[in-house]
Design an enzyme around this catalytic site. Structure first.
Site, short mmCIF file in Angstrom:
data_model
loop_
_atom_site.label_atom_id
_atom_site.label_comp_id
_atom_site.label_asym_id
_atom_site.label_seq_id
_atom_site.Cartn_x
_atom_site.Cartn_y
_atom_site.Cartn_z
CE1 TYR A 89 3.99 5.92 -1.81
CE2 TYR A 89 3.98 3.38 -1.09
CZ TYR A 89 4.05 5.03 -0.85
OH TYR A 89 4.06 5.46 0.41
CG ASP A 198 -3.40 8.74 3.02
OD1 ASP A 198 -3.57 9.35 1.69
OD2 ASP A 198 -2.41 7.77 3.06
CB CYS A 199 -3.67 14.22 3.72
SG CYS A 199 -1.77 14.01 3.75
CB SER A 200 -0.84 12.37 -0.21
OG SER A 200 -0.54 10.95 0.73
CG ASP A 217 3.84 8.94 0.18
OD1 ASP A 217 2.55 8.48 0.04
OD2 ASP A 217 4.65 8.24 0.45
CB ALA A 218 2.09 14.99 1.62
CG HIS A 250 -2.10 17.53 6.35
ND1 HIS A 250 -2.99 16.48 6.26
CD2 HIS A 250 -3.17 18.46 6.26
CE1 HIS A 250 -4.20 16.63 6.20
NE2 HIS A 250 -4.31 17.69 6.15
CG HIS A 261 -7.80 18.60 5.26
ND1 HIS A 261 -7.16 18.50 6.48
CD2 HIS A 261 -9.15 19.49 5.83
CE1 HIS A 261 -7.60 18.95 7.55
NE2 HIS A 261 -9.00 19.58 7.07
#
Length: 288
Positions: A89, A198-200, A217-218, A250, A261
């Protein structure tokens, strides 16, 4: 490029050295106070992190340095796979947050509680507060503590009760249990630590604790993992959401209640039934 390691408990990764705002100073300080930074932001200020923050590095996480400028390092995070770069990343962090890689040691251990103390000696000598999902190389065990290798050649101790061997077998129930530690935690764009997710970031952090290195990432998670029919998904699997013609935006853990989540719309980490508007964008499921 040189290989180094994060030497602060949590280092936030930015889109550029110019991205941080005045209110972000606690996160970019040489000794960052990410807990105070997260606490200082209201909802509107948190939304302003879009386009500024990308992810977070945890203590002792390996980092490739691509370039340096004005006290900042352009980095790649190999433990956080990304379609943006094959090596990891990408982003920018203060150079003061980076140090030498820990010396070689034995089996890696992960922090399984929201936070735990890193100590100079078993039971004494506070050094730092480590976040959930921090992975360290273990050296030895004694009296209920594990000795671990630290950046810049140091050694420290962490209570065994806060750790698990990364190589230990994991179950779907473990994912729900670990994710549920953060119910009510405020959503943080780019967050992968106990101070905000965050979600991911939730999926990535829980997976790291359980010994599975998955993309950050998602949309990359959806592309990399084994997809299954939505109606076959079981607790511990993943739901992915997207709109027609757009990439996945998401992700959450399938749960008995519906989905566990980190919800930006709900502003907190929740375990709740899927509302109709969320079901309309449910596009696929995957198994870890």
């Amino acid at each position: 490029m040189k290989l180094v390691a994060a030497k602060v408990p949590v280092s936030t990764v930015w889109t550029s050295p110019d991205a941080p705002r005045d209110i972000d100073a606690p996160a970019t300080a040489a000794q960052p106070d990410v807990a105070a930074w997260a606490k200082s932001m209201d909802t509107e200020t948190r939304l302003g992190l879009h386009g500024r923050t990308l992810t977070q590095l945890l203590y002792a996480e390996p980092v490739l340095v691509r370039s340096e400028r004005d006290g900042w390092s352009e980095i790649l995070a190999p433990w956080q796979p990304s379609s943006a770069d094959d090596l990891g990343y990408p982003g920018w962090v203060p150079s003061s947050h980076l140090g030498e890689l820990p010396s070689s040691a034995t089996s890696p251990v992960a922090v399984t509680v929201p936070s735990t103390e890193l100590l100079a000696e078993p039971g004494s000598g506070y050094v730092a507060e480590l976040s959930f999902a921090t992975v360290l190389a273990s050296v030895e065990q004694a009296d209920g503590f594990t000795r671990v290798a630290l950046p810049d050649g140091g050694l420290g101790w962490v209570a065994d009760s806060a750790l698990r061997a990364v190589e230990s077998p994991a179950t779907a129930e473990d994912r729900i249990r670990l994710g549920s530690l953060f119910l009510g935690l405020e959503y943080l764009w780019g967050g992968t630590s106990t101070y905000g997710l965050d979600c991911s970031g939730l999926i990535h952090a829980v997976s790291r604790v359980l010994g599975q290195r998955i993309p950050r990432d998602a949309h990359d998670q959806a592309a990399a993992l084994e997809q299954i029919p939505v109606d076959e998904a079981k607790p511990g699997d993943l739901y992915f959401f997207g709109r027609p013609g757009k990439k996945i935006h998401h992700v959450g853990f399938v749960s008995a209640e519906g989905m566990l989540h980190a919800s930006e719309t709900g502003k907190r980490l929740e375990n709740e039934p899927l509302p109709p508007e969320r079901r309309e964008t449910l596009v696929t499921a995957a198994r870890l």
